[in-house]
Design a protein around this motif. Structure first.
Motif, short mmCIF file in Angstrom:
data_model
loop_
_atom_site.label_atom_id
_atom_site.label_comp_id
_atom_site.label_asym_id
_atom_site.label_seq_id
_atom_site.Cartn_x
_atom_site.Cartn_y
_atom_site.Cartn_z
N ILE A 1 31.98 -22.83 -24.17
CA ILE A 1 33.15 -22.78 -23.27
C ILE A 1 34.43 -22.64 -24.09
O ILE A 1 35.35 -21.90 -23.72
N HIS B 1 33.51 -23.52 -14.70
CA HIS B 1 34.70 -23.53 -15.53
C HIS B 1 35.58 -22.31 -15.25
O HIS B 1 36.80 -22.43 -15.10
N SER C 1 27.71 -24.44 -15.62
CA SER C 1 28.94 -24.97 -16.22
C SER C 1 29.95 -23.86 -16.46
O SER C 1 31.15 -24.02 -16.20
#
Length: 402
Positions: free
Chosen positions: A384, A311, A307
């Motif tokens: 994130i 990203h 992820s």
């Protein structure tokens, strides 16, 4: 010595340049322009196209125009000429002008007197249109007359060299003799790039070391045919790394065989990763991720690493313009207590996820200091968000052009 290819500088103190080549039919201007745009967006700074017949040559100006007007791309385009380049460059002057550089293979421009005449015609076209050239020698298409002459000379020696040594010497001779011939015709010294491509790493290293000691021309590196998949990537990485680490090489290509219908941009990604791994250039944030072992039976750290990488890759289109320097960001996603805290502290921002049997909590480190502990189903989104905040706080927005 430096050579300018469009707005791209090759050689001297300039950064090593990434190149690629289309595999479309060049007469298909729409498809070729699209693939060039994809390669350029992936990070290719120069793109080469085959110009193998009149239909292909006629479409080059349209390809360049479509790149600019439809795709908003102005990457330098190199024309790859074999056998009939002298004819095509004469018949299609608008193509010669549209190209940023000509690639000339001295083994494929004719034999005997025709070789010299055809070669001179191509050099004169480069001079007329103010274009640089690459003298691109390939082991698989080496000038047979030169090879035969060197083999005869070698056979007459009291202690003849091995055939492979003669082949390597012939490649270097062909490249440098052709470059000097181009200069004698009138092409400036700083409009010449040289390459000698083979398919085996030991031969490649030997040939380029010889070129580097015998001339100051910028050198284009690459295996002729690296192969498919991991084999091709590993072979390319090994060959390029040996030379680049020694300071040899100014521009590179990974000549990977794609899967049927596969993504051509893989060869660009391979080059970017090689240069970044060697510390020669930075293109995107670096993610240190745990490989996993028996202590990490959970897939959480793998999913988080995926992820994070996805990203960062997605955000780079914006960050590259708005947040200069973010390509040097270092993120760590680790999977257990063995190396997790240490690697996370060493990164700009890092997270140490729990391994099997460890407490289900993940400490986060920023600039070497533990700042918080994350847990729960939103852990990935929370981390994130912290990465986004780190970028906002540590990389100044780009200054608008005055």
């Amino acid at each position: 010595m430096q050579c300018h290819v469009g707005d791209v500088v090759i050689g001297g103190d300039a950064p090593v340049v990434v190149q690629s080549m289309t595999n479309t039919d060049t007469k298909d201007a729409v498809g070729t322009a699209l693939q060039i745009a994809e390669l350029a967006h992936a990070g290719s700074e120069i793109v080469r196209i085959t110009v193998n017949n009149r239909d292909a040559a006629a479409q080059v100006p349209e390809i360049v125009a479509r790149l600019r007007d439809v795709h908003g791309v102005e990457v330098p385009i190199v024309g790859d000429f074999h056998f009939n380049g002298h004819t095509l460059l004469q018949e299609f002057p608008e193509t010669a002008q549209a190209l940023a550089k000509f690639r000339i293979n001295p083994g494929n421009v004719g034999r005997g007197a025709r070789h010299d005449r055809n070669f001179a015609t191509m050099i004169e076209a480069a001079i007329e249109h103010g274009k640089p050239i690459r003298i691109g020698v390939n082991a698989g298409s080496l000038d047979p007359e030169l090879m035969d002459a060197l083999m005869e000379q070698n056979a007459a020696l009291p202690e003849p060299a091995a055939g492979g040594d003669v082949l390597r010497d012939a490649m270097v001779r062909s490249a440098l003799d052709s470059a000097r011939a181009a200069e004698e015709i009138g092409l400036p010294h700083d409009r010449i790039v040289v390459s000698c491509k083979v398919s085996r790493l030991p031969d490649m290293v030997a040939v380029y070391r010889a070129l580097a000691t015998q001339s100051d021309y910028p050198l284009h590196l690459g295996l002729t045919e690296a192969g498919m998949g991991s084999k091709g990537i590993i072979a390319t990485t090994a060959a390029l790394s040996v030379l680049l680490e020694a300071g040899i090489g100014d521009t590179i290509r990974a000549s990977l065989t794609p899967e049927p219908g596969g993504d051509r941009t893989l060869e660009v990604s391979a080059c970017l990763d090689i240069l970044q791994s060697l510390g020669l250039r930075s293109f995107r944030p670096d993610v240190t991720a745990c490989p996993g072992c028996g202590r990490t039976t959970s897939s959480v750290f793998q999913e988080l690493a995926q992820s994070i990488q996805g990203h960062l890759d997605a955000r780079m289109d914006v960050w590259r313009v708005d947040r200069p320097g973010v390509e040097n960001l270092h993120v760590a996603v680790m999977g257990c207590i063995v190396n997790g805290p240490g690697e996370s502290r060493a990164a700009d921002i890092g997270i140490s996820l729990p391994g099997t049997g460890e407490e289900p909590r993940a400490p986060v480190y920023v600039d070497g200091e533990k700042v918080t502990t994350l847990e729960g189903p939103n852990l990935a989104d929370d981390f994130i968000a912290m990465v986004e905040r780190y970028v906002d706080e540590h990389y100044e927005p780009a200054k608008e052009a005055s």
